[in-house]
Write an enzyme that holds these catalytic residues in place. Sequence first.
Site, short mmCIF file in Angstrom:
data_model
loop_
_atom_site.label_atom_id
_atom_site.label_comp_id
_atom_site.label_asym_id
_atom_site.label_seq_id
_atom_site.Cartn_x
_atom_site.Cartn_y
_atom_site.Cartn_z
N GLU A 5 9.29 -1.67 -5.53
CA GLU A 5 8.19 -1.31 -4.63
C GLU A 5 7.29 -0.24 -5.26
O GLU A 5 6.07 -0.31 -5.20
CB GLU A 5 8.73 -0.84 -3.28
CG GLU A 5 7.69 -0.32 -2.30
CD GLU A 5 6.61 -1.32 -1.94
OE1 GLU A 5 6.75 -2.52 -2.26
OE2 GLU A 5 5.57 -0.88 -1.38
N ARG A 12 -9.39 0.85 14.16
CA ARG A 12 -7.93 1.00 14.31
C ARG A 12 -7.25 -0.33 14.57
O ARG A 12 -6.02 -0.43 14.51
CB ARG A 12 -7.62 1.94 15.48
CG ARG A 12 -8.15 3.34 15.34
CD ARG A 12 -8.37 4.00 16.70
NE ARG A 12 -7.16 4.09 17.46
CZ ARG A 12 -6.50 5.23 17.68
NH1 ARG A 12 -6.96 6.34 17.13
NH2 ARG A 12 -5.41 5.29 18.39
N GLU A 45 -0.87 -2.23 -8.08
CA GLU A 45 -1.89 -2.88 -7.22
C GLU A 45 -3.05 -1.94 -6.89
O GLU A 45 -4.12 -2.41 -6.52
CB GLU A 45 -1.27 -3.45 -5.96
CG GLU A 45 -0.75 -2.46 -4.95
CD GLU A 45 -0.29 -3.15 -3.67
OE1 GLU A 45 -0.95 -4.09 -3.20
OE2 GLU A 45 0.75 -2.75 -3.14
N TRP A 97 -3.52 -2.36 21.23
CA TRP A 97 -2.76 -2.88 20.08
C TRP A 97 -1.40 -3.22 20.66
O TRP A 97 -0.60 -2.32 20.93
CB TRP A 97 -2.69 -1.80 19.00
CG TRP A 97 -1.78 -2.14 17.87
CD1 TRP A 97 -0.45 -1.87 17.76
CD2 TRP A 97 -2.12 -2.82 16.66
NE1 TRP A 97 0.06 -2.34 16.59
CE2 TRP A 97 -0.93 -2.92 15.88
CE3 TRP A 97 -3.28 -3.36 16.16
CZ2 TRP A 97 -0.90 -3.53 14.63
CZ3 TRP A 97 -3.26 -3.95 14.90
CH2 TRP A 97 -2.09 -4.05 14.16
N CYS A 106 -3.33 2.02 20.21
CA CYS A 106 -4.39 1.72 21.19
C CYS A 106 -5.43 2.83 21.17
O CYS A 106 -5.19 3.94 20.73
CB CYS A 106 -3.79 1.63 22.59
SG CYS A 106 -2.41 0.50 22.67
N ASN A 130 -1.56 4.72 25.95
CA ASN A 130 -1.18 4.46 24.56
C ASN A 130 0.20 5.07 24.37
O ASN A 130 0.43 6.21 24.77
CB ASN A 130 -2.20 5.12 23.61
CG ASN A 130 -1.89 4.84 22.15
OD1 ASN A 130 -1.12 3.92 21.85
ND2 ASN A 130 -2.46 5.61 21.25
N GLY A 131 1.13 4.30 23.81
CA GLY A 131 2.49 4.83 23.59
C GLY A 131 3.53 3.81 24.04
O GLY A 131 3.22 2.65 24.30
N LYS A 172 -5.66 -8.01 2.42
CA LYS A 172 -4.61 -7.38 3.25
C LYS A 172 -3.61 -8.44 3.72
O LYS A 172 -2.42 -8.19 3.80
CB LYS A 172 -5.22 -6.68 4.46
CG LYS A 172 -4.21 -5.95 5.33
CD LYS A 172 -3.44 -4.89 4.53
CE LYS A 172 -2.34 -4.25 5.32
NZ LYS A 172 -1.45 -3.41 4.46
N LYS A 230 3.29 -0.68 -6.01
CA LYS A 230 2.27 0.25 -5.51
C LYS A 230 1.36 0.70 -6.64
O LYS A 230 0.14 0.69 -6.52
CB LYS A 230 2.94 1.47 -4.86
CG LYS A 230 3.58 1.18 -3.51
CD LYS A 230 2.60 1.15 -2.38
CE LYS A 230 2.14 -0.14 -1.84
NZ LYS A 230 2.94 -1.28 -1.68
N HIS A 273 19.57 -4.50 -21.66
CA HIS A 273 19.45 -5.95 -21.94
C HIS A 273 18.02 -6.33 -22.31
O HIS A 273 17.61 -7.47 -22.13
CB HIS A 273 19.93 -6.73 -20.71
CG HIS A 273 21.35 -6.45 -20.36
ND1 HIS A 273 22.42 -6.99 -21.03
CD2 HIS A 273 21.87 -5.61 -19.44
CE1 HIS A 273 23.56 -6.52 -20.52
NE2 HIS A 273 23.25 -5.68 -19.56
C1 AGP Z 1 1.77 -4.72 -0.55
O1 AGP Z 1 1.23 -3.45 -0.84
C2 AGP Z 1 0.72 -5.82 -0.72
N1 AGP Z 1 -0.40 -5.56 0.08
C3 AGP Z 1 1.33 -7.20 -0.56
O2 AGP Z 1 2.37 -7.33 -1.51
C4 AGP Z 1 1.91 -7.53 0.83
O3 AGP Z 1 3.10 -6.80 1.05
C5 AGP Z 1 2.23 -9.04 0.87
O4 AGP Z 1 1.03 -9.74 0.70
C6 AGP Z 1 2.92 -9.47 2.16
O5 AGP Z 1 2.08 -9.24 3.25
P1 AGP Z 1 2.71 -9.40 4.72
O6 AGP Z 1 3.73 -8.34 4.87
O7 AGP Z 1 1.55 -9.23 5.68
O8 AGP Z 1 3.32 -10.76 4.81
#
Ligand code: AGP
Length: 609
Positions: free
Chosen positions: A482, A27, A489, A74, A2, A100-101, A604, A486, A505
């Site tokens: 993961e 934010r 992407e 938030w 927040c 906030n908290g 996002k 990272k 394999h």
């Molecule tokens: C992760 O770095 C990416 N931005 C992407 O894989 C993301 O995790 C995926 O689109 C899922 O998003 P969500 O967690 O909002 O469902």
Amino acid sequence: MCGIVGYIGEKNAVDIVLDGLKKLEYRGYDSSGIAVVKDGQLQIRRSVGKLKNLEENIEKKHLKANISIGHTRWATHGKPSEENAHPHTDPTKSIVIVHNGIIENYAELKSGLEKEGKEFKSETDSEVIAHLIKKHYKNNLLFAVQETLKEIKGSYALGVICKDEPDKIICARQDAPLIVGIGEGENFLASDIPALLSYTRDMIFLENGDIAELTANKITITDIENNVKKREVKNIKWDCVQAEKEGYKHFMLKEIHEQPRTIEDTFRGRIYPDEGRVYLEEVKLSKEDIKNISNVYIVACGTSYHSGLVSKFLFENFAKMHTEVDIASEFRYREPILNDRILVIVISQSGETADTLAALRLAKSKGCITLAVCNIVGSSMSREADHVLYTHCGPEICVASTKAFTGQIAALYMLALDWACRKESLSKEELKKYLKELWEVPVKVGNFLKQAESVHEVAKKFAHKRDFLYLGRNVNYPVALEGALKLKEISYIHAEGYAAGEMKHGPIALIDDDMPVVAIAVKSRVYKKIISNIEEAKARGGTIILIASESDKTALDKGDNVIYVPDCDEFISPILSVIPLQLLSYYVAVMLGCDVDQPRNLAKSVTVE
Ligand code: AGP
């Protein structure tokens, strides 16, 4: 998180507070509000949605005053709504607060006040604070706030004004940032620097336990026992863009470094190691419900899918619940066996990912029990699932997910441990052990982040490489996936995550000195196995970047570059082993000049199939 802004002085406080809240919009928030004292009366306006809704609300009433506090919310407790928006008042509307908290003991405080006949208008934990200040108020607002804070457990950045003392703002800080801005004949309050930079660069960063009284010409800082505190005035040189990132070059780096706090916030008020207790208020599954679950399906996309893969180990090892993890876009079309004894957990930072939302709707249509692990209160999945468990990570601005990943794992650990204890597949002593280990994670993450530069040095050696292989085993295999995600992407370098035992394999044919191998080899039951996989890679000319436990004295023999993470239980290690991989991808991408926060082709939240 927040946003809070306050002003007291000669100018129109409403304009300054609104302007400050706009500077905090980046934010993320779902509602907003403002309060003033005018002619001895409190006036409050609150609106859901964007700040322009609040501005329209204010214009209708021509709000003007010389003292005001404002808030962008938030949501963590209670859905986004006008009733839950801040500011909140006591029933007599003489005291108003913005917060906030997370108030960990708000439920018991609220029930105590309700037993005294107090009525609440919102679902928030924050409203309790206004009631308590009123209860302690004896014509001294500072004293009333001091007495209130003695009863509160949890985190707060707090702003308080009172219609009977219109010449002062009281503010307080515990585990949530709060800044006092110093002006000429005026003083300011804000939860973040950008809100103040247009008015002053002289700021006091309140410390935990500080309570500040602001008048137009004086700032007094005390603690809850009224001991006066001296705090340094800092002159801030940042411009607005730098300030939004708190001086970090990108939101991604800021969010990586926020993880000690966001993991702690996700645990806060939910795990009690000494008592061996987990308290997940939003998950209303009884012991019988849990025992009646035959299978768990976890469904998600991308990074959230990877946290789901980690949680499979937790639900199976701790709670002895058969668990399958599916990519959402596959789940829907594989004709899964679904019925009312199956629990489907969807994991989503945004709560809006189309494939995951569709999987949730399919599960509900088949009568499954559904639970959403989300970061955004009021998102589609959080509203449509039978149960929800929120990560308290605050808005994640960078497209590449970092703090949401560790927040999801933190949330899923709590769920698995809670159910294990209720199914008695874990003893109370074992539960206490794991909860104590979990509670130590934020500090360990913070300690690792102090050596972030060591990861930068490793990144410099490999930023020009075009292919990477990430290897992990058991609970760290998802972390290898993961780490590879990272890197690809945000730096557009090809990277593959693989189960280390799978190397022979096929993938081992790829390895040469031009393909770095990132191997997660922290202390675990499969440590020797992954070390032999690493030796196989080295024997074929592979260059090894090793993620090892601090106590591993032989690591340097196995890796050409070793990054040490703090020791911890192997089931907890994914939260720590992922941090160097987040940093590695970040530094490589920055060196390649990539748009780290907004990588090409990515969104996002993928709200289309
Ligand atoms: C992760 O770095 C990416 N931005 C992407 O894989 C993301 O995790 C995926 O689109 C899922 O998003 P969500 O967690 O909002 O469902």
